[in-house]
Design a protein around this motif. Sequence first.
Motif, mmCIF file in Angstrom:
data_model
loop_
_atom_site.group_PDB
_atom_site.id
_atom_site.type_symbol
_atom_site.label_atom_id
_atom_site.label_comp_id
_atom_site.label_asym_id
_atom_site.label_seq_id
_atom_site.Cartn_x
_atom_site.Cartn_y
_atom_site.Cartn_z
ATOM 1 N N SER A 1 0.502 -1.291 0.212
ATOM 2 C CA SER A 1 -0.072 -0.318 0.071
ATOM 3 C C SER A 1 0.987 1.623 0.397
ATOM 4 O O SER A 1 0.430 2.382 -0.665
ATOM 5 C CB SER A 1 -0.501 -0.011 1.451
ATOM 6 N N GLN A 2 1.960 1.192 0.413
ATOM 7 C CA GLN A 2 2.801 2.291 0.813
ATOM 8 C C GLN A 2 3.473 2.647 -0.843
ATOM 9 O O GLN A 2 3.516 3.568 -1.461
ATOM 10 C CB GLN A 2 3.772 1.649 1.995
ATOM 11 N N LEU B 1 -5.609 -1.343 -0.605
ATOM 12 C CA LEU B 1 -5.674 -0.191 0.699
ATOM 13 C C LEU B 1 -4.824 0.889 0.237
ATOM 14 O O LEU B 1 -4.926 2.250 1.357
ATOM 15 C CB LEU B 1 -4.428 -1.045 1.802
ATOM 16 N N SER B 2 -4.186 1.322 -0.665
ATOM 17 C CA SER B 2 -3.328 2.325 -0.931
ATOM 18 C C SER B 2 -4.173 3.426 -0.762
ATOM 19 O O SER B 2 -4.435 4.338 -0.396
ATOM 20 C CB SER B 2 -2.692 2.112 -1.935
ATOM 21 N N GLN C 1 -7.534 3.476 0.247
ATOM 22 C CA GLN C 1 -8.081 3.832 1.555
ATOM 23 C C GLN C 1 -7.260 4.937 2.763
ATOM 24 O O GLN C 1 -7.975 5.113 3.022
ATOM 25 C CB GLN C 1 -8.305 2.297 1.562
ATOM 26 N N LEU C 2 -6.043 4.314 2.732
ATOM 27 C CA LEU C 2 -5.627 5.086 3.103
ATOM 28 C C LEU C 2 -5.665 6.600 3.186
ATOM 29 O O LEU C 2 -5.607 7.888 3.955
ATOM 30 C CB LEU C 2 -3.781 4.066 3.720
ATOM 31 N N LEU D 1 1.428 9.478 7.591
ATOM 32 C CA LEU D 1 1.196 7.683 7.781
ATOM 33 C C LEU D 1 2.354 7.710 7.883
ATOM 34 O O LEU D 1 1.979 6.647 9.146
ATOM 35 C CB LEU D 1 2.476 8.373 5.866
ATOM 36 N N ASN E 1 0.489 7.064 11.189
ATOM 37 C CA ASN E 1 -0.330 6.165 11.562
ATOM 38 C C ASN E 1 -0.384 4.796 10.973
ATOM 39 O O ASN E 1 -1.163 4.300 10.927
ATOM 40 C CB ASN E 1 -2.292 6.441 10.934
ATOM 41 N N VAL E 2 0.168 4.855 10.224
ATOM 42 C CA VAL E 2 0.716 3.232 9.634
ATOM 43 C C VAL E 2 2.402 2.646 10.365
ATOM 44 O O VAL E 2 2.342 1.730 10.805
ATOM 45 C CB VAL E 2 0.639 3.231 8.156
ATOM 46 N N THR F 1 -5.650 -1.620 9.442
ATOM 47 C CA THR F 1 -6.829 -0.076 8.384
ATOM 48 C C THR F 1 -7.793 -0.029 9.288
ATOM 49 O O THR F 1 -8.458 1.087 9.136
ATOM 50 C CB THR F 1 -6.801 -1.579 7.231
ATOM 51 N N ALA G 1 -6.308 3.489 11.262
ATOM 52 C CA ALA G 1 -6.381 4.004 10.971
ATOM 53 C C ALA G 1 -7.273 5.038 9.272
ATOM 54 O O ALA G 1 -7.587 5.720 8.966
ATOM 55 C CB ALA G 1 -4.836 3.954 9.658
ATOM 56 N N THR G 2 -8.261 4.213 8.841
ATOM 57 C CA THR G 2 -9.299 4.137 8.216
ATOM 58 C C THR G 2 -10.601 4.100 8.689
ATOM 59 O O THR G 2 -11.449 4.571 8.467
ATOM 60 C CB THR G 2 -9.914 3.265 7.231
#
Lengths: 497, 497
Positions: free
Chosen positions: B289-290, B419-420, B422-423, B449, B452-453, B466, B469-470
Amino acid sequence: MGMEELKRRLGQVSDLYAAAGLMSWDQETQMPGEAARVRGLQMATLAGLAHELFTDARTAELLAAAGEGQGETDAAIVRVTRREHDKATRLPTAFVEEATRARNEAHHAWLEARKRSDFATFAPHLEKMMDLARREADLLGYEEHPYDALLDQYEPGMRAAQVQPVFADLRDRTLPLLRRIVAAGDAADYSVLTRPFAPEAQKAFAWRVAGEAFGLRSTFARQDESAHPFQTNFSRSDLRITTRVEDYWPACLFGTWHETGHAMYERGVAPHWERTPVSRGASLGVHESQSRMFENLLARSRPFWERYFPQLAEVASEVTAGLDPEALYRAVNRVHPSLIRVEADEITYNFHIMLRFELELALLEGRLKVQDLPEAWNAKMQEYLGLTPPDDAQGVLQDIHWSSGLIGYFPTYTLGNLLSVQLLEAAKQDPSIAAGIKQADYAPLLAWLAQNVHQYGRSLTPTQLTQQATGQGLTADPYIAYLHQKYGEIYGLEAEG
Amino acid sequence: MGMEELKRRLGQVSDLYAAAGLMSWDQETQMPGEAARVRGLQMATLAGLAHELFTDARTAELLAAAGEGQGETDAAIVRVTRREHDKATRLPTAFVEEATRARNEAHHAWLEARKRSDFATFAPHLEKMMDLARREADLLGYEEHPYDALLDQYEPGMRAAQVQPVFADLRDRTLPLLRRIVAAGDAADYSVLTRPFAPEAQKAFAWRVAGEAFGLRSTFARQDESAHPFQTNFSRSDLRITTRVEDYWPACLFGTWHETGHAMYERGVAPHWERTPVSRGASLGVHESQSRMFENLLARSRPFWERYFPQLAEVASEVTAGLDPEALYRAVNRVHPSLIRVEADEITYNFHIMLRFELELALLEGRLKVQDLPEAWNAKMQEYLGLTPPDDAQGVLQDIHWSSGLIGYFPTYTLGNLLSVQLLEAAKQDPSIAAGIKQADYAPLLAWLAQNVHQYGRSLTPTQLTQQATGQGLTADPYIAYLHQKYGEIYGLEAEG
């Protein structure tokens, strides 16, 4: 069966040291700066696990059960492993940890002391290093002199009492030569040594010649830059040399060929000793004989520059402008007393070493007090080279060795110089080798070195190797004759009786 | 006290893996070719010793004695270590050795099979990989489906039954979009993507932007070339990314920014988990996702090229000649069904993944026979992308994964894509982040980021992360909306109901 387990275990130890070696190489050549702290922890873990695995009870059992080892290959593995295991187990963990901490502190104190040229900051740490050296010698054991136990770690079997007469002979027979050279004055225009030479071109030329002249190839070796040049390797097919580029371009060229000598030695060790303690050079002195042979006896020779001058002219026309091979040959063979060991020429270099050997011996014996060392250093510098350092940074504080607990290490440099000529003279008994050298074609010589020196790894002691390869024990005679012949001619001196 | 010993031990395990990682990086980027054989032995030793140390009885004792761990930091270390120790000890050494050998053979067979486009050569090895995967799943244990045990190694907690509906949703709602895009035809001049761009300039530009836009700096990271781009790291202050330079210059640029996303994730893990199993990304999906966020959502955005077009023009004027940022933006966002996964665009990429997921699930269950795989592959390619591979090298044999025993790995790529977005949507709830993104100023986003990640490392599961963070579980909605919005606009499609 036990032998197989022993070899598997030695392979693991070797792999751990290879990983630590790669981490160190990476740190000096590739690693981002902020990674240093964790890298230190990682390297300590690898060295610790390697030491643990090598010295644990199971290794001792396997070694005990191995007897003499069957066949020459295994016999050498058992013999060398037993010797190194014996040494490694004589130092208790508590001592090793104390020494590691103290050396680390001493090293940092030395960096600081050198920066400020302040010997007093370093003095208590040097006291500690000498104390540790005496205790280490007692733990390792010796017959004649505690210095022998330390020297033996770098030059197996060598003793201070053997070094002393050889060094005395060297001193007595080259100091007069040096004085006549100094009196004779310049033999060339030395300003050519700092003419413009693009850094990338320096490295590329040095590397190409390392391949063409000395056989180092990119299929099994590579070249990088680092603050201090070194050679390391992780197998005989994975050799790494580094170089440093300066305005004084011979530093890169001759430094590269020096490290090439070390690398080709490791390259030549017989493959059946791969991943065992036999698969390294016999000693620091024998190693240095190879690096100095390439750097000085070959690359600072007249035939070398007759052959490679045109290639140099192609890539560095500013350097060679108005010169011929003879002028370049003379320029790169300047003899000139100076304060710094690593910048010294073939003649003065050994006086830097003798001075250090004499002083560290006196310190170890307690004949010399640490507080009196700078004065003693400066007096010796005046006696040998006619110079007095303006400060301790350019004197007693210039080398890293003592701050890292390396006592008994310095003599190996000069032993290597002596052996380099002794080996080359032995090789030249073969007419095809002698003829090759006259045309800077070193293929026959390289084959002789592989056959008579490299292949044996540590399976022979330096003394056995020297005797076998040259028919005699270590002697300064050939080296002294070489210096007189070469520099007498360059500086136009008449032969003396 | 026991916790200290546990941490020391985990530090040693981490250091061994770091050394193995450095050996691998070195092999791909620096190592002389002839060193490969011994390097293989060395890496096997390090991995073996790390596994031994991590799974031995003392580690189990220390873990048992650790209870829950005191404080949040230690609690996470105990929790994550216990989970990984549990998994590691479920695979008997004999199984691991059998699997390692079989994977090695399968990998070599695959290289050969791909070269000759001969699936039959590879088929028995793929049978073996599937057999091993079934046995591995049984050893690891699972509740619903053997696939879950495999997937869990890469995406902790994720199950096939969760992936299937998400993928089905994605397929149903993006296949019509893809068909409309294909029907619409070109939206830009794509020949600009192969205009001349000097290799060194490509790498330098990609690296400079990785620093300026995304925060990757040479004080703690470096860039090298390798045949296949990857990210690796030996601590959070020692990140290494690699790239590959092709005529198709976006490969180097977007590949570099992709690996930058991976690197910045590892950079952001809280330092107090250094040298523990917590100090890595939560899963492959979260990692992806990153990387995909940087590569696609940011670097393939209009504001990005509005900002960096002038810098590109400075170093690659041939590339930008006659173009404006909009033309470049459109060119690097070409949607085009193609045979090869790693060359696929944002829309078609996921169909490559769905195809592989469906097929490996069917193989694992035995619903599909290995011998029928090429036919099934080609049918799916036709169904999803309207293409039929001319040979198996460009079809079923294109990926390394199955030949290395990586079954259950592919879905993580698409989970990462989902997820990318969504984040990013969650982050954009903060107006300063949203405003920054519109000017290609990513500092506020990077801070979000990290907060939160990144900082959590493996201390949260992907699901926990997930959710936290979301505010919701994994969903394809934002990703699907993103594709419709972005590509509907580029290809001039009217919105559909």
